[in-house]
Scaffold this motif. Structure first.
Motif, PDB file in Angstrom:
ATOM      1  N   ALA A 219       0.805  -1.220   0.000  1.00  0.00           N
ATOM      2  CA  ALA A 219       0.000   0.000   0.000  1.00  0.00           C
ATOM      3  C   ALA A 219       0.838   1.271   0.000  1.00  0.00           C
ATOM      4  O   ALA A 219       0.440   2.275  -0.603  1.00  0.00           O
ATOM      5  CB  ALA A 219      -0.931   0.005   1.216  1.00  0.00           C
ATOM      6  N   ALA A 220       1.995   1.232   0.677  1.00  0.00           N
ATOM      7  CA  ALA A 220       2.734   2.476   0.912  1.00  0.00           C
ATOM      8  C   ALA A 220       4.209   2.413   0.555  1.00  0.00           C
ATOM      9  O   ALA A 220       4.906   3.425   0.686  1.00  0.00           O
ATOM     10  CB  ALA A 220       2.585   2.889   2.378  1.00  0.00           C
ATOM     11  N   GLY A 221       4.710   1.260   0.136  1.00  0.00           N
ATOM     12  CA  GLY A 221       6.108   1.160  -0.235  1.00  0.00           C
ATOM     13  C   GLY A 221       6.953   0.507   0.841  1.00  0.00           C
ATOM     14  O   GLY A 221       6.596   0.514   2.026  1.00  0.00           O
ATOM     15  N   PRO A 222       8.097  -0.062   0.448  1.00  0.00           N
ATOM     16  CA  PRO A 222       8.910  -0.846   1.393  1.00  0.00           C
ATOM     17  C   PRO A 222       9.537  -0.032   2.514  1.00  0.00           C
ATOM     18  O   PRO A 222       9.686  -0.543   3.625  1.00  0.00           O
ATOM     19  CB  PRO A 222       9.979  -1.473   0.491  1.00  0.00           C
ATOM     20  CG  PRO A 222      10.028  -0.590  -0.722  1.00  0.00           C
ATOM     21  CD  PRO A 222       8.637  -0.092  -0.919  1.00  0.00           C
ATOM     22  N   ASP A 223       9.922   1.216   2.254  1.00  0.00           N
ATOM     23  CA  ASP A 223      10.571   2.001   3.304  1.00  0.00           C
ATOM     24  C   ASP A 223       9.607   2.277   4.452  1.00  0.00           C
ATOM     25  O   ASP A 223       9.960   2.128   5.628  1.00  0.00           O
ATOM     26  CB  ASP A 223      11.107   3.317   2.725  1.00  0.00           C
ATOM     27  CG  ASP A 223      12.275   3.098   1.771  1.00  0.00           C
ATOM     28  OD1 ASP A 223      12.886   2.014   1.829  1.00  0.00           O
ATOM     29  OD2 ASP A 223      12.550   4.005   0.967  1.00  0.00           O
ATOM     30  N   ILE A 224       8.396   2.705   4.115  1.00  0.00           N
ATOM     31  CA  ILE A 224       7.392   2.952   5.154  1.00  0.00           C
ATOM     32  C   ILE A 224       7.021   1.648   5.843  1.00  0.00           C
ATOM     33  O   ILE A 224       6.820   1.602   7.064  1.00  0.00           O
ATOM     34  CB  ILE A 224       6.153   3.640   4.548  1.00  0.00           C
ATOM     35  CG1 ILE A 224       6.508   5.071   4.139  1.00  0.00           C
ATOM     36  CG2 ILE A 224       4.983   3.637   5.530  1.00  0.00           C
ATOM     37  CD1 ILE A 224       5.379   5.841   3.516  1.00  0.00           C
ATOM     38  N   ALA A 225       6.964   0.557   5.074  1.00  0.00           N
ATOM     39  CA  ALA A 225       6.640  -0.746   5.659  1.00  0.00           C
ATOM     40  C   ALA A 225       7.667  -1.161   6.704  1.00  0.00           C
ATOM     41  O   ALA A 225       7.314  -1.700   7.757  1.00  0.00           O
ATOM     42  CB  ALA A 225       6.541  -1.801   4.568  1.00  0.00           C
ATOM     43  N   ASP A 226       8.942  -0.914   6.429  1.00  0.00           N
ATOM     44  CA  ASP A 226       9.994  -1.251   7.398  1.00  0.00           C
ATOM     45  C   ASP A 226       9.772  -0.505   8.712  1.00  0.00           C
ATOM     46  O   ASP A 226       9.900  -1.081   9.803  1.00  0.00           O
ATOM     47  CB  ASP A 226      11.369  -0.890   6.828  1.00  0.00           C
ATOM     48  CG  ASP A 226      11.818  -1.817   5.709  1.00  0.00           C
ATOM     49  OD1 ASP A 226      11.250  -2.919   5.572  1.00  0.00           O
ATOM     50  OD2 ASP A 226      12.735  -1.434   4.964  1.00  0.00           O
ATOM     51  N   VAL A 227       9.456   0.787   8.599  1.00  0.00           N
ATOM     52  CA  VAL A 227       9.245   1.608   9.796  1.00  0.00           C
ATOM     53  C   VAL A 227       8.030   1.126  10.572  1.00  0.00           C
ATOM     54  O   VAL A 227       8.079   0.934  11.792  1.00  0.00           O
ATOM     55  CB  VAL A 227       9.086   3.093   9.408  1.00  0.00           C
ATOM     56  CG1 VAL A 227       8.679   3.930  10.617  1.00  0.00           C
ATOM     57  CG2 VAL A 227      10.378   3.627   8.812  1.00  0.00           C
ATOM     58  N   PHE A 228       6.928   0.873   9.878  1.00  0.00           N
ATOM     59  CA  PHE A 228       5.700   0.486  10.564  1.00  0.00           C
ATOM     60  C   PHE A 228       5.808  -0.906  11.175  1.00  0.00           C
ATOM     61  O   PHE A 228       5.231  -1.160  12.239  1.00  0.00           O
ATOM     62  CB  PHE A 228       4.518   0.563   9.601  1.00  0.00           C
ATOM     63  CG  PHE A 228       4.003   1.964   9.385  1.00  0.00           C
ATOM     64  CD1 PHE A 228       4.805   3.056   9.634  1.00  0.00           C
ATOM     65  CD2 PHE A 228       2.721   2.196   8.938  1.00  0.00           C
ATOM     66  CE1 PHE A 228       4.355   4.353   9.436  1.00  0.00           C
ATOM     67  CE2 PHE A 228       2.245   3.483   8.743  1.00  0.00           C
ATOM     68  CZ  PHE A 228       3.069   4.560   8.995  1.00  0.00           C
ATOM     69  N   GLU A 229       6.533  -1.798  10.525  1.00  0.00           N
ATOM     70  CA  GLU A 229       6.737  -3.115  11.131  1.00  0.00           C
ATOM     71  C   GLU A 229       7.517  -2.989  12.435  1.00  0.00           C
ATOM     72  O   GLU A 229       7.174  -3.617  13.451  1.00  0.00           O
ATOM     73  CB  GLU A 229       7.474  -4.052  10.182  1.00  0.00           C
ATOM     74  CG  GLU A 229       7.687  -5.445  10.786  1.00  0.00           C
ATOM     75  CD  GLU A 229       8.697  -6.300  10.024  1.00  0.00           C
ATOM     76  OE1 GLU A 229       8.838  -7.481  10.390  1.00  0.00           O
ATOM     77  OE2 GLU A 229       9.335  -5.787   9.089  1.00  0.00           O
TER      78      GLU A 229
END
Length: 275
Positions: A219-229
């Motif tokens: 939904a938002a891209g891998p960089d944001i996904a890393d942060v949210f995880e």
């Protein structure tokens, strides 16, 4: 009445847009801080900061997508120093509950020498209506990690009200407002409330943190996904499973309930296919 403008950083975001609108309604001059603004503000371009802070009385500070982004705390510290040099009278900063990066950012603001108010927030209810979880809700599911952890989820409208009060009123100097909703809820209970508001069943699907990351990445891209995880792993462990009185201390009223948020968002068409 304030005559110098108030800078709202992240004025196109979930909280910043609401804060800016409230200030407009109060008749407070607002300088909307975003990359596309007439006087641009860009966290990644410190050369834009001086013009954005020029003649500003107070500033609302939020870091997108989260202060857990590598290097974000250093940028907040540098911004606070720039604000002091520019003669800014107060910084009102939004951070997240249970995040060690957030605590570091708060300390940077405290140590800046500028008057401050800190708003430390629980999970946003609007993540389900305006964020990366809206599409799954449209499909009838709420895929979240953390099992049956309890979260005092908060309506962003309450956060904006607290921030706007701190930006415009006396009595909020050096305060830390840890803000939550009025009750603890599991994601299963949240799904049930969403279903009642929308008028069809929404099912919570327990997932792994890895699967959560994959969904956010799509939904938002891998960089944001890393942060949210990383944030989910750190905070969805029960550490935030308690209520606080930040909204009531700041505003003199109780926070809005999640059911009220869901009903209002549904009426506004948040989960219609055309939204």
């Amino acid at each position: 009445m304030q005559t110098r403008p108030t800078l709202v950083i992240g004025a196109t975001g979930k909280t910043g847009s609401r804060v800016a609108n409230i200030l407009d309604q109060k008749g407070v001059p607002v300088r909307r801080g975003s990359r596309g603004a007439a006087i641009p503000f860009d966290w990644d371009k410190p050369e834009t900061w001086a013009a954005a802070l020029d003649s500003v009385s107070r500033a609302y500070v939020t870091y997108f997508p989260d202060i857990a982004v590598p290097g974000a705390v250093d940028k907040v510290e540098a911004l606070a120093a720039s604000a002091k040099s520019a003669g800014v009278e107060r910084l009102v900063m939004l951070t997240g509950r249970g995040e060690h990066h957030a605590r570091s950012g708060e300390e940077a603001v405290r140590a800046s020498g500028v008057d401050y108010t800190l708003v430390r927030s629980a999970w946003f209810a609007q993540n389900f209506s305006e964020g990366y979880l809206r599409d799954p809700v449209l499909e009838g599911v709420l895929p979240m990690p953390g099992g049956n952890v309890l979260e005092p989820i908060i309506d962003i409208d309450d956060i904006a009200d607290v921030a706007a009060a701190a930006l415009t009123e006396d009595g909020h100097s050096s305060e830390l407002y840890e803000v939550t909703g009025p009750r603890l809820m599991t994601f299963t209970q949240m799904a049930e409330e969403l279903g009642r508001a929308i008028g069809r069943p929404i099912q919570h699907i327990p997932i792994s943190f890895e699967d959560f990351r994959a969904g956010v990445a799509q939904a938002a891209g891998p960089d944001i996904a890393d942060v949210f995880e990383a944030i989910a792993r750190e905070t969805l462990d029960g550490r935030n499973a308690h209520l606080t009185d930040g909204v009531e201390r700041a505003l003199g009223r109780k926070p809005r309930d999640f059911a009220e948020f869901a009903a209002k968002a549904a009426r506004a068409g948040a989960w219609s296919r055309a939204a």
